[in-house]
Scaffold this motif. Structure first.
Motif, short mmCIF file in Angstrom:
data_model
loop_
_atom_site.label_atom_id
_atom_site.label_comp_id
_atom_site.label_asym_id
_atom_site.label_seq_id
_atom_site.Cartn_x
_atom_site.Cartn_y
_atom_site.Cartn_z
N UNK A 1 0.83 -1.21 0.00
CA UNK A 1 0.00 0.00 0.00
C UNK A 1 0.86 1.26 0.00
N UNK A 2 1.96 1.24 0.72
CA UNK A 2 2.87 2.39 0.72
C UNK A 2 3.42 2.63 -0.68
N UNK A 3 3.83 1.56 -1.35
CA UNK A 3 4.37 1.70 -2.71
C UNK A 3 3.32 2.28 -3.66
N UNK A 4 2.09 1.81 -3.56
CA UNK A 4 1.02 2.34 -4.41
C UNK A 4 0.75 3.81 -4.09
N UNK A 5 0.79 4.16 -2.80
CA UNK A 5 0.58 5.56 -2.41
C UNK A 5 1.66 6.46 -3.01
N UNK B 1 -3.04 -6.36 -11.90
CA UNK B 1 -2.69 -7.38 -10.91
C UNK B 1 -2.69 -6.88 -9.48
N UNK B 2 -2.78 -5.59 -9.24
CA UNK B 2 -2.66 -5.10 -7.87
C UNK B 2 -3.81 -5.53 -6.97
N UNK C 1 -5.22 -8.39 -7.10
CA UNK C 1 -4.88 -9.76 -6.73
C UNK C 1 -3.85 -9.75 -5.61
N UNK C 2 -2.82 -8.92 -5.75
CA UNK C 2 -1.80 -8.83 -4.70
C UNK C 2 -2.41 -8.40 -3.38
N UNK C 3 -3.33 -7.45 -3.43
CA UNK C 3 -4.00 -7.01 -2.19
C UNK C 3 -4.76 -8.16 -1.56
N UNK C 4 -5.46 -8.92 -2.36
CA UNK C 4 -6.26 -10.04 -1.83
C UNK C 4 -5.39 -11.13 -1.22
N UNK C 5 -4.30 -11.48 -1.89
CA UNK C 5 -3.47 -12.58 -1.39
C UNK C 5 -2.57 -12.17 -0.23
N UNK C 6 -2.60 -10.91 0.15
CA UNK C 6 -1.87 -10.48 1.35
C UNK C 6 -2.82 -10.07 2.48
N UNK C 7 -3.88 -9.33 2.16
CA UNK C 7 -4.80 -8.87 3.20
C UNK C 7 -5.60 -10.02 3.82
N UNK C 8 -6.17 -10.86 3.00
CA UNK C 8 -7.01 -11.94 3.54
C UNK C 8 -6.22 -12.90 4.44
N UNK C 9 -5.03 -13.35 4.04
CA UNK C 9 -4.25 -14.18 4.96
C UNK C 9 -3.81 -13.42 6.22
N UNK C 10 -3.55 -12.12 6.09
CA UNK C 10 -3.20 -11.32 7.27
C UNK C 10 -4.35 -11.30 8.27
N UNK C 11 -5.56 -11.13 7.76
CA UNK C 11 -6.74 -11.15 8.63
C UNK C 11 -6.94 -12.51 9.30
N UNK C 12 -6.81 -13.57 8.52
CA UNK C 12 -7.01 -14.92 9.07
C UNK C 12 -5.95 -15.24 10.11
N UNK C 13 -4.70 -14.97 9.79
CA UNK C 13 -3.62 -15.26 10.74
C UNK C 13 -3.74 -14.42 12.00
#
Length: 158
Positions: free
Chosen positions: A20-24, A48-49, A51-63
């Motif tokens: 998110x920082x890089x996109x900002x 693709x961004x 997709x990248x958000x989904x594959x990082x945010x969702x596992x972060x929430x679950x973990x």
């Protein structure tokens, strides 16, 4: 199990916050871009961004939820930090669904040579929401990192 969940929460939330920082930074670099340039770059970002958000945010929430469950009975000042991190990440998800994803969907259909007349208003709305998400995700990562010293205590590895 606790150590793996904590490690996953910290890794995924850190990657997500960094993304998110890089996109900002990219978005702020385009503040002076023309409508056509901005539209073209956004459409490239949107390939693709999401997709990248989904594959990082969702596992972060679950973990992070697993960390909360594993630490439910723990005492001490850091016990609230994973809960705070989860709330911040959940807020990011909600803000994303309400504001950013609908704008992303619209921007995918913009014609590069003829963006809508109000493209700067739409851009500003997306960027403000994104800035809020970036701060929240970075604070969530910081909260998980601040809880890290408790990971080495014997109560953490039970």
């Amino acid at each position: 199990m606790r150590t793996i969940a904590y490690f996953a929460a910290q890794i995924f939330s850190g990657i997500f916050a960094g993304f998110l920082i890089a996109v900002l930074v990219l978005e702020l670099s385009m503040r002076d871009a023309t409508a056509s340039v901005y539209t073209q770059v956004r459409q490239i970002e949107l390939e693709w961004l999401d997709v990248l958000a989904s594959v990082t945010l969702l596992p972060a929430l679950i973990a992070t939820a697993l960390v909360i469950a594993a630490r439910f009975r723990d005492r001490g000042p850091t016990r609230w930090l994973p809960i705070i991190a989860f709330a911040l990440l959940a807020g990011v998800l909600i803000l994303t669904v309400i504001v950013n994803l609908p704008i992303n969907a619209d921007q995918r259909d913009w014609i590069v040579t003829m963006p809508p007349d109000d493209w700067t208003t739409i851009r500003d709305h997306w960027q403000l929401s994104h800035a809020v998400r970036t701060v929240a995700a970075t604070l969530a990562f910081a909260a998980l990192s601040a809880a890290a010293p408790s990971a080495s205590k014997s109560s953490w590895t039970r």
